[in-house]
Design an enzyme around this catalytic site. Structure first.
Site: not given
Length: 101
Positions: A50, A32
């Site tokens: 995402d 991330d």
């Protein structure tokens, strides 16, 4: 045009899922790298995969809520069978329900 939105939504969801799966297999974790914050407030870190999953899910919800689906006549549907079986004793009720499904 309705099939384009559905295909786009499913493609984004599948692509995002495969992207996260690839990271999980290759690195053992999902990377991330987008972190948003403003003053003392922080949004949880996320990645492009995402975002694709979230946008695809939003398109899928919008498609199911706001676009009328039209399917070709495929003969007797399961709704017709359920309505006719559950309303054998009351044909007027069957008539009312048939237009709603």
């Amino acid at each position: 045009m309705q099939q384009v939105w559905l295909a786009t939504a499913l493609g984004l969801i599948l692509g995002g899922g495969l992207g996260n799966l690839w990271d999980r297999i290759a690195y053992g974790y999902v990377i991330d790298f987008i972190s948003l914050h403003y003053q003392g407030y922080y949004w949880p870190a996320f990645n492009i995969a995402d975002s694709a999953i979230s946008v695809g899910a939003a398109i899928l919800v919008a498609d199911s809520l706001f676009f009328k689906k039209s399917y070709p006549n495929r003969g007797v549907s399961m709704t017709d069978i359920a309505v006719s079986e559950s309303t054998k004793s009351n044909p007027q009720f069957c008539f009312l329900l048939r237009g709603r499904f």
